[in-house]
Design an enzyme around this catalytic site. Structure first.
Site, PDB file in Angstrom:
ATOM      1  NE  ARG A 134      25.953  59.830  50.942  1.00 12.50           N
ATOM      2  CZ  ARG A 134      25.037  59.420  50.088  1.00 12.50           C
ATOM      3  NH1 ARG A 134      24.535  58.207  50.176  1.00 12.50           N
ATOM      4  NH2 ARG A 134      24.602  60.234  49.134  1.00 12.50           N
ATOM      5  CG  ASP A 160      47.228  44.706  38.691  1.00 13.53           C
ATOM      6  OD1 ASP A 160      46.366  44.506  37.821  1.00 13.53           O
ATOM      7  OD2 ASP A 160      48.198  45.470  38.541  1.00 13.53           O
TER       8      ASP A 160
HETATM    9  O1  F6P Z   1      47.564  48.364  38.036  1.00 11.37           O
HETATM   10  C1  F6P Z   1      46.375  48.184  37.398  1.00 11.37           C
HETATM   11  C2  F6P Z   1      46.577  47.988  35.911  1.00 11.37           C
HETATM   12  O2  F6P Z   1      45.309  47.822  35.346  1.00 11.37           O
HETATM   13  C3  F6P Z   1      47.498  46.854  35.500  1.00 11.37           C
HETATM   14  O3  F6P Z   1      46.898  45.590  35.533  1.00 11.37           O
HETATM   15  C4  F6P Z   1      47.886  47.268  34.115  1.00 11.37           C
HETATM   16  O4  F6P Z   1      49.088  46.688  33.739  1.00 11.37           O
HETATM   17  C5  F6P Z   1      48.003  48.752  34.252  1.00 11.37           C
HETATM   18  O5  F6P Z   1      47.173  49.128  35.337  1.00 11.37           O
HETATM   19  C6  F6P Z   1      47.648  49.524  33.024  1.00 11.37           C
HETATM   20  O6  F6P Z   1      47.856  50.862  33.289  1.00 11.37           O
HETATM   21  P1  F6P Z   1      47.434  52.027  32.305  1.00 11.37           P
HETATM   22  O7  F6P Z   1      45.934  52.118  32.314  1.00 11.37           O
HETATM   23  O8  F6P Z   1      48.073  53.239  32.879  1.00 11.37           O
HETATM   24  O9  F6P Z   1      47.947  51.660  30.959  1.00 11.37           O
END
Ligand code: F6P
Length: 326
Positions: free
Chosen positions: A31, A134
């Site tokens: 937007r 994270d």
């Molecule tokens: O980077 C974000 C995150 O949620 C991490 O905390 C986790 O380790 C990872 O992605 C999990 O990734 P996926 O959903 O690809 O298994």
């Protein structure tokens, strides 16, 4: 390097793990750009979709009614091909084919590294927006999605606390965070949990067993231990506690419950503000930067200053937390 282009057609993609608040950012990016006479093309499925030419022009109505939704309407992917020079060349060719003259990338550290490569290898104007639950992106105090994930974890701790107290049990809760213990550390403090295992510190099972035993001596028989997935497996920590005599120990792995779901108020505002700021940046010669939150203000940080840098957590807070639980 300063690449200043007149931006008429902007691309927008989300990449890596989705994070609540990404949709708010997509909405405000689209937007804001349209309000400035700039066309926006949504790239579906992150860099993988860019390589395959999955670009669709987005109108203001296409981003209606999404601010409250978790995930990303543009979908996301972790692209192996984009890690290769040939993949990036194909992506650049698609950008040229669609006549795109700037791109906004919302994602985590891997996604921002990809954005930096587009910028340096092809002199293509990019602005990054930090989006990852994270909170491991260097240079910004917070990333889109962190607040929502933390609130989700705290909610889970509160729920488990009730049943842990009722049964005088020790619970181990495994949270996300492969390389960074921010979620584990902050949820431990905010959730009133007793102990956190984080990837930044060597696991010491004796320490947690001593803590659980001491609590028992003080008349507290319930303990909540938070474990970041990158530090240990929750089940291994629970096994150590069972072996030490806490035979009723239970484990809960929160997994992707932490990543989906409606964004909090904070992530809606952060996503919205960062989207506006990213569009203003790419139009006003801030290519090659990432939008960052410093204190309560947004700013632009050169991507070169954040790539391959590790964001640290305050390990002292782990010690301070011990004082909260005696
Ligand atoms: O980077 C974000 C995150 O949620 C991490 O905390 C986790 O380790 C990872 O992605 C999990 O990734 P996926 O959903 O690809 O298994």
């Amino acid at each position: 390097m300063s690449i200043e282009n007149k931006i008429e057609k902007l691309a927008l993609l989300t990449s890596g793990g989705d994070a609540p608040g990404m949709n708010a950012c997509i909405r405000s990016t689209v937007r804001t750009a349209i309000s400035k006479g700039v066309k926006v093309y949504g790239v579906y499925r992150g860099y993988e979709g860019l390589i395959n030419g999955e670009l669709v022009e987005l109108e203001s109505r296409d981003v209606a009614n999404i601010i409250q939704k978790g995930g990303t309407i543009l979908k996301s992917a972790r692209s192996e091909s984009f890690r290769m020079p040939e993949g990036r060349k194909r992506a650049f060719n698609q950008l040229e084919k669609f006549g795109i003259d700037g791109i906004i990338v919302i994602g985590g550290d891997g996604s921002l590294t990809g954005a930096y490569k587009l910028y340096t290898e092809f002199e293509f104007p990019v602005v990054g927006v930090p989006g990852s639950i994270d909170n491991d992106i260097y240079g910004t105090d917070l990333s889109i999605g962190v607040d929502s994930a933390l609130n989700r974890i705290i909610n889970a701790i509160d729920i488990i606390n009730d049943t842990a107290s009722s049964h005088d049990r020790t619970f181990v809760i495994e949270v996300m965070g492969r390389n960074n213990g921010f979620l584990a550390l902050m949820s431990t403090i905010a959730g009133g949990a007793e102990y956190a295992f984080v990837p930044e510190k060597k696991c010491n099972y004796d320490d947690v067993i001593k803590l659980a035993k001491d609590r028992y001596k003080y008349g507290k028989s319930r303990s909540i231990i938070i474990v970041a997935e990158g530090a240990a497996q929750g089940q291994d920590v629970a096994n150590a506690l069972v072996d030490a005599g806490f035979s009723d120990t239970r484990v809960t792995v929160l997994g992707h419950l932490q990543r989906g779901g409606p964004p909090t108020y904070f992530d809606r505002i952060l996503g919205t503000s960062m989207g506006i700021y990213a569009v203003e940046g790419i139009i006003n010669g801030k290519a090659g930067t990432m939008v960052a939150l410093k204190g309560s203000k947004l700013c632009y940080i050169p991507l070169k200053d954040i790539i391959n840098k590790k964001k640290s957590i305050s390990l002292e807070l782990l010690e301070i937390n011990k004082l909260m639980n005696i």
